[in-house]
Write a protein that holds these residues in place. Structure first.
Motif, PDB file in Angstrom:
ATOM      1  N   GLU A  63       1.360   0.047   8.984  1.00  0.00           N
ATOM      2  CA  GLU A  63       0.567   1.210   7.730  1.00  0.00           C
ATOM      3  C   GLU A  63       1.005   1.054   6.343  1.00  0.00           C
ATOM      4  O   GLU A  63       2.439   0.167   6.254  1.00  0.00           O
ATOM      5  CB  GLU A  63       1.402   2.245   8.508  1.00  0.00           C
ATOM      6  CG  GLU A  63       1.133   2.889   9.814  1.00  0.00           C
ATOM      7  CD  GLU A  63       1.448   3.804  10.743  1.00  0.00           C
ATOM      8  OE1 GLU A  63       1.790   4.887   9.597  1.00  0.00           O
ATOM      9  OE2 GLU A  63       1.245   4.113  11.540  1.00  0.00           O
ATOM     10  N   ASN A  64      -0.018   1.156   5.753  1.00  0.00           N
ATOM     11  CA  ASN A  64       0.212   0.989   4.329  1.00  0.00           C
ATOM     12  C   ASN A  64       0.220   2.690   4.036  1.00  0.00           C
ATOM     13  O   ASN A  64       0.123   3.320   4.686  1.00  0.00           O
ATOM     14  CB  ASN A  64      -1.322   0.735   3.416  1.00  0.00           C
ATOM     15  CG  ASN A  64      -1.364  -0.838   4.006  1.00  0.00           C
ATOM     16  OD1 ASN A  64      -0.735  -1.765   3.776  1.00  0.00           O
ATOM     17  ND2 ASN A  64      -2.305  -0.540   4.723  1.00  0.00           N
ATOM     18  N   ASP A 124      -9.651   2.314   3.619  1.00  0.00           N
ATOM     19  CA  ASP A 124      -8.858   0.653   2.975  1.00  0.00           C
ATOM     20  C   ASP A 124     -10.214   0.162   2.654  1.00  0.00           C
ATOM     21  O   ASP A 124     -10.383  -0.649   1.721  1.00  0.00           O
ATOM     22  CB  ASP A 124      -9.056   0.000   4.275  1.00  0.00           C
ATOM     23  CG  ASP A 124      -7.210   0.414   4.988  1.00  0.00           C
ATOM     24  OD1 ASP A 124      -6.029   0.253   3.936  1.00  0.00           O
ATOM     25  OD2 ASP A 124      -6.639   1.065   5.685  1.00  0.00           O
ATOM     26  N   SER A 125     -11.412   0.165   2.556  1.00  0.00           N
ATOM     27  CA  SER A 125     -13.046   0.176   1.914  1.00  0.00           C
ATOM     28  C   SER A 125     -13.511   1.257   1.724  1.00  0.00           C
ATOM     29  O   SER A 125     -13.408   2.573   2.659  1.00  0.00           O
ATOM     30  CB  SER A 125     -13.372  -0.623   3.392  1.00  0.00           C
ATOM     31  OG  SER A 125     -13.612   0.777   4.157  1.00  0.00           O
ATOM     32  N   ASP A 141      -4.632   5.535  -2.124  1.00  0.00           N
ATOM     33  CA  ASP A 141      -3.623   6.853  -1.466  1.00  0.00           C
ATOM     34  C   ASP A 141      -3.955   7.756  -1.679  1.00  0.00           C
ATOM     35  O   ASP A 141      -4.104   7.682  -3.895  1.00  0.00           O
ATOM     36  CB  ASP A 141      -2.316   5.271  -2.245  1.00  0.00           C
ATOM     37  CG  ASP A 141      -2.296   4.289  -1.649  1.00  0.00           C
ATOM     38  OD1 ASP A 141      -2.705   4.020  -0.377  1.00  0.00           O
ATOM     39  OD2 ASP A 141      -0.918   3.936  -1.597  1.00  0.00           O
ATOM     40  N   GLY A 142      -3.105   8.139  -1.698  1.00  0.00           N
ATOM     41  CA  GLY A 142      -3.156   9.916  -2.147  1.00  0.00           C
ATOM     42  C   GLY A 142      -1.938  11.217  -1.968  1.00  0.00           C
ATOM     43  O   GLY A 142      -1.447  10.052  -0.960  1.00  0.00           O
ATOM     44  N   ILE A 143      -2.321  12.009  -1.947  1.00  0.00           N
ATOM     45  CA  ILE A 143      -1.215  13.024  -1.355  1.00  0.00           C
ATOM     46  C   ILE A 143      -1.434  13.316  -0.573  1.00  0.00           C
ATOM     47  O   ILE A 143      -2.211  14.558  -0.142  1.00  0.00           O
ATOM     48  CB  ILE A 143      -0.451  13.828  -2.590  1.00  0.00           C
ATOM     49  CG1 ILE A 143      -0.754  12.735  -4.059  1.00  0.00           C
ATOM     50  CG2 ILE A 143       0.582  14.856  -2.449  1.00  0.00           C
ATOM     51  CD1 ILE A 143       0.530  12.123  -3.675  1.00  0.00           C
ATOM     52  N   VAL A 144      -0.750  14.359   0.541  1.00  0.00           N
ATOM     53  CA  VAL A 144      -0.755  14.922   1.795  1.00  0.00           C
ATOM     54  C   VAL A 144       0.365  15.930   1.863  1.00  0.00           C
ATOM     55  O   VAL A 144       1.130  15.362   1.352  1.00  0.00           O
ATOM     56  CB  VAL A 144      -1.070  14.350   2.396  1.00  0.00           C
ATOM     57  CG1 VAL A 144      -2.193  13.398   2.499  1.00  0.00           C
ATOM     58  CG2 VAL A 144      -0.116  13.114   3.450  1.00  0.00           C
TER      59      VAL A 144
END
Length: 401
Positions: free
Chosen positions: A168-169, A193-194, A199-202
């Motif tokens: 997983e990325n 991914d598309s 990427d972000g903050i969760v």
């Protein structure tokens, strides 16, 4: 509500001048004083009553007893993989490179660590490409402590985020935060991914420091994704035309005068693109609001001039506000810290102006920790939702005197 820091000194108003100051004394010849990913350590103690100790990717704890430029000294920490966790690993799988070692003393006084490690599982990825997972670690019984009481020997014992068998990325930089009687893990997660990766903050609700709740994580802050591709300032690769990957990372949340302030980074930490933003919310898990400013000269080279992010500090664009290249390069991994109560600082990592670029990249081992005194001016009874961008920009700013 929680604040970051640790220590144990009696609060007095430190005479910290305006501007950017190093937290450690760097000796380039001896290769000392450098520190990657500085993260203040939360204590079960009244916010603002202690000078923060610092943990991070560098396997040290930094401690200061009298807040001043260069005051922090280091104690080495060790992190090992516990037997129970080793037993869960598939055959020939290895865990490497503990990083983002976020030490946290919960409000009950128990020590926790959320740490990122890379997984190398040849069966799952024959190309040999590792991926990240977030683990929980506990202090080793009888461990020595730093002068501020922080345990120095740790052992990982539980998988929190990610998988040992499925690549997983993202999934890194986990940190604990308690709010309204609930425990959360704040971390960086792949959001899409598309058509291009983001990427972000969760925030993930926890049932305990070692157990993730069954609910899905809540997205707190993501890169802009509007019809023309979003903000160019959020590109990972310095406004590259070919690499459209965007990320927002290192989201450190602190309650400031009743509002939730997320200090975050965007861009690549090895380049001049890395910079510090502040986003605001009225609640912990509410959507966080970035601060925007009109970019009439199109400094950020969007398809057409549009509002762009007003970063708290940045060293990428000399024509954009809060340019600090003469003091520090590539500032990021920010946290808001108060000591004593009511006096606020930005803690962050960066590169000294003398550090050279090599093919557009800095050597990340040459990052060092810095701090900067802040002005905080949040009007009484104000809400984030009801505050304009121009007014929100004045809630936190660099001190000028």
């Amino acid at each position: 509500m929680s604040s970051s820091g640790t220590g144990g000194t009696t609060p007095t108003a430190p005479a910290i001048p305006a501007g950017i100051h190093p937290l450690t004394q760097v000796d380039a010849t001896a290769n000392t004083g450098y520190f990657e990913d500085p993260l203040p350590i939360h204590l079960a103690q009244t916010a603002g009553s202690y000078i923060p100790s610092i943990a991070g990717t560098t396997h040290q704890v930094l401690t200061c007893t009298t807040l001043a430029s260069g005051c922090y000294s280091s104690s080495a920490i060790t992190i090992t993989t516990g037997a129970a966790l080793m037993a869960q690993l598939p055959a020939n799988t290895k865990l490497n490179g503990y990083q983002n070692n976020n030490i946290y003393q919960d409000n009950a006084g128990n020590w926790q660590m959320a740490t990122t490690v890379t997984v190398n599982n040849p069966a799952a990825n024959p190309n040999g490409l590792p991926w990240n997972v977030i683990l929980h670690a506990s202090p080793v019984s009888g461990s020595a402590t730093s002068s501020a009481g922080v345990p120095l020997a740790w052992s990982s014992d539980a998988l929190l985020i990610g998988s040992f068998t499925n690549q997983e990325n993202a999934n890194y930089d986990g940190k604990y935060l308690e709010d309204s009687g609930k425990l959360y893990l704040i971390y960086s997660r792949r959001l899409q991914d598309s058509p291009s990766a983001q990427d972000g903050i969760v925030a993930q609700l926890m049932t305990s420091a070692q157990q993730v709740d069954s609910s899905s994580p809540t997205t707190l802050l993501a890169p802009e994704n509007n019809s023309d591709g979003g903000y160019k300032s959020e590109l990972f690769d310095c406004a590259s035309a070919s690499n459209q990957f965007k990320l927002i990372e290192t989201g450190n949340i602190t309650v400031v005068n009743g509002k939730y302030a997320m200090a975050y980074s965007t861009g690549s930490f090895e380049t001049p693109c890395y910079k510090v933003g502040i986003a605001w919310s009225d609640t912990l898990t509410g959507q966080y609001k970035k601060i925007l400013q009109a970019d009439t000269s199109n400094v950020w080279q969007n398809p057409s001039p549009e509002p762009e992010v007003l970063y708290l500090i940045q060293a990428q664009q000399s024509a954009w506000p809060n340019y600090v290249n003469s003091s520090v390069q590539g500032p990021g991994v920010p946290s808001l810290v108060q000591y004593p109560a009511g006096t606020w600082y930005l803690y962050f990592a960066g590169y000294d102006p003398s550090v050279p670029l090599d093919s557009g990249m800095f050597n990340p081992k040459l990052r060092q920790p810095y701090f900067m005194r802040l002005n905080v001016a949040i009007p009484a009874n104000a809400t984030v939702a009801g505050t304009s961008n121009s007014d929100l920009a004045g809630w936190i700013s660099a001190a000028t005197q």
